[in-house]
Design an enzyme around this catalytic site. Structure first.
Site, PDB file in Angstrom:
ATOM      1  N   LYS A   1      42.368  36.468  47.210  1.00 18.23           N
ATOM      2  CA  LYS A   1      41.667  37.724  47.507  1.00 18.23           C
ATOM      3  C   LYS A   1      40.310  37.414  48.113  1.00 18.23           C
ATOM      4  CE  LYS A   1      43.990  40.453  43.956  1.00 18.23           C
ATOM      5  NZ  LYS A   1      44.035  40.812  42.549  1.00 18.23           N
TER       6      LYS A   1
ATOM      7  N   GLN B   1      40.585  41.669  37.405  1.00 19.00           N
ATOM      8  CA  GLN B   1      41.931  41.104  37.458  1.00 19.00           C
ATOM      9  C   GLN B   1      42.646  41.276  36.121  1.00 19.00           C
ATOM     10  OE1 GLN B   1      43.374  39.908  40.214  1.00 19.00           O
ATOM     11  NE2 GLN B   1      45.256  39.245  39.212  1.00 19.00           N
TER      12      GLN B   1
ATOM     13  N   ASP C   1      41.490  49.224  43.091  1.00 19.64           N
ATOM     14  CA  ASP C   1      42.862  49.071  42.589  1.00 19.64           C
ATOM     15  C   ASP C   1      43.576  50.428  42.517  1.00 19.64           C
ATOM     16  OD1 ASP C   1      43.835  46.507  41.939  1.00 19.64           O
ATOM     17  OD2 ASP C   1      42.524  46.379  40.183  1.00 19.64           O
TER      18      ASP C   1
HETATM   19  N1  GUN Z   1      47.259  41.628  38.283  1.00 28.73           N
HETATM   20  C1  GUN Z   1      48.445  41.651  38.936  1.00 28.73           C
HETATM   21  N2  GUN Z   1      48.414  42.557  39.948  1.00 28.73           N
HETATM   22  C2  GUN Z   1      47.187  43.116  39.907  1.00 28.73           C
HETATM   23  C3  GUN Z   1      46.550  44.109  40.703  1.00 28.73           C
HETATM   24  O1  GUN Z   1      47.119  44.681  41.642  1.00 28.73           O
HETATM   25  N3  GUN Z   1      45.271  44.420  40.348  1.00 28.73           N
HETATM   26  C4  GUN Z   1      44.631  43.824  39.306  1.00 28.73           C
HETATM   27  N4  GUN Z   1      43.380  44.206  39.025  1.00 28.73           N
HETATM   28  N5  GUN Z   1      45.200  42.897  38.550  1.00 28.73           N
HETATM   29  C5  GUN Z   1      46.467  42.544  38.861  1.00 28.73           C
END
Ligand code: GUN
Length: 307
Positions: A61, A105, A128
């Site tokens: 990311k 996350q 998100d």
């Molecule tokens: N963990 C797995 N997928 C995601 C996501 O799309 N966002 C976040 N914040 N954590 C994750």
């Protein structure tokens, strides 16, 4: 004489290529935002603990965020961090005008409530789309920040139906296998907003194979390798495979496979996403899209008209 033209089957939906194009459009728009308004979108990713998969996602990311010209910050906290300290950090990031997007996350360590942490994020910075305000807005059809994986899945689906079908999702039967807050439920809302008839199936669903066989659109988000069999796919269906599962191979190595038995499903589907290079690359591209969108929302800037 009647001539039967076989309908094309087995087209591969190129999520990797679509995501590349989307990142290019985002790069152009980030440059324009900087030139016209002096703004550089800033995404902050917070990771708590040392889950190896999460560490890889967070690194990706960060790199992709910088590659489109945005500012990226990663904050790494030890697994022993208290929930109160994480909430205090979120409050600090909410108040920081230079921060446009906040992503915590998941999964979080067990001593924390992810719902509580997510709900502490400013909904306008919730890239998100997990905050209850964004979830609620999506469910009543108001403009919301939409979770990245379902949003990316919908973009691929629309593009595939435009390329291989009549371009309309309206009235199609959609079956989503999986009812998570991150994928299954928001995907259902998005498809309802497109006038699909939506079924959300899950681990307690009876006659799952039959239910899947009714799907013009089949979305697999169960997190189990090759769980959806080829003969569960309706002839001519569009198949979106959200799964990312690592499995051991006979040569002692490992590989990534989806939730769908790809080779068998491809024979029946009009179009299908592969794993890897399907939905996966769309998730990060949509995160950047959401960060750009959030920056504009925070500054009252309208999005440019699509060409
Ligand atoms: N963990 C797995 N997928 C995601 C996501 O799309 N966002 C976040 N914040 N954590 C994750």
């Amino acid at each position: 004489m009647t001539v039967t033209v076989p309908s094309p089957r087995g087209n591969i939906i190129d999520g990797f290529g679509y995501a590349k194009g989307l990142r290019e459009r985002i790069t152009t728009q980030v440059a324009a935002l900087k030139a016209d308004h002096g703004l550089t979108p800033c995404l902050v990713v917070v990771i708590v603990g040392e889950d190896p998969a999460s560490q890889i996602y967070v690194k990706n990311k960060g790199e992709t965020t910088k590659a489109v010209g945005m500012e990226s910050r990663t904050i790494t906290l030890p697994a022993t961090t208290s929930e109160a300290d994480l909430l205090a950090l979120v409050a600090e990031l909410n108040a920081d005008k230079a921060v446009n997007g906040i992503l915590v996350q998941l999964p979080l360590p067990e001593h924390m409530s992810s719902l509580k942490v997510i709900d502490a994020i400013d909904p306008l910075k919730d890239v998100d789309g997990f905050h209850i305000q964004n979830v609620g807005k999506l469910s009543v059809g108001l403009e919301a920040i939409v979770p990245c994986t379902p949003l990316g899945s919908l973009m691929l689906l629309k593009d595939a139906i435009k390329t291989h079908g009549n371009g309309s999702l309206s009235g199609l039967n959609a079956v989503i296998v999986g009812r998570s807050n991150i994928v299954g439920k928001p995907m259902a809302q998005l498809l309802l907003n497109e006038n699909c008839t939506v079924t959300v199936a899950h681990s307690r669903t009876q006659n799952l194979a039959e239910v899947c066989r009714s799907a013009d659109i089949l979305v697999a988000a169960v997190g189990r390798p090759k769980f959806i069999k080829g003969d569960w796919v309706k002839d001519g269906a569009y198949v979106i495979d959200v799964g990312i599962n690592r499995i051991d191979t006979a040569d002692g190595k490992s590989k990534i496979v989806g939730d769908v038995d790809f080779d068998a499903a491809r024979e029946r589907a009009t179009a299908i996403t592969p794993v890897p290079r399907g939905v996966g690359p769309m998730t990060i591209a949509c995160l950047l899209n959401n960060t750009l969108h959030a920056t504009r929302l925070q500054h009252g800037i309208a999005a440019p008209q699509e060409a």
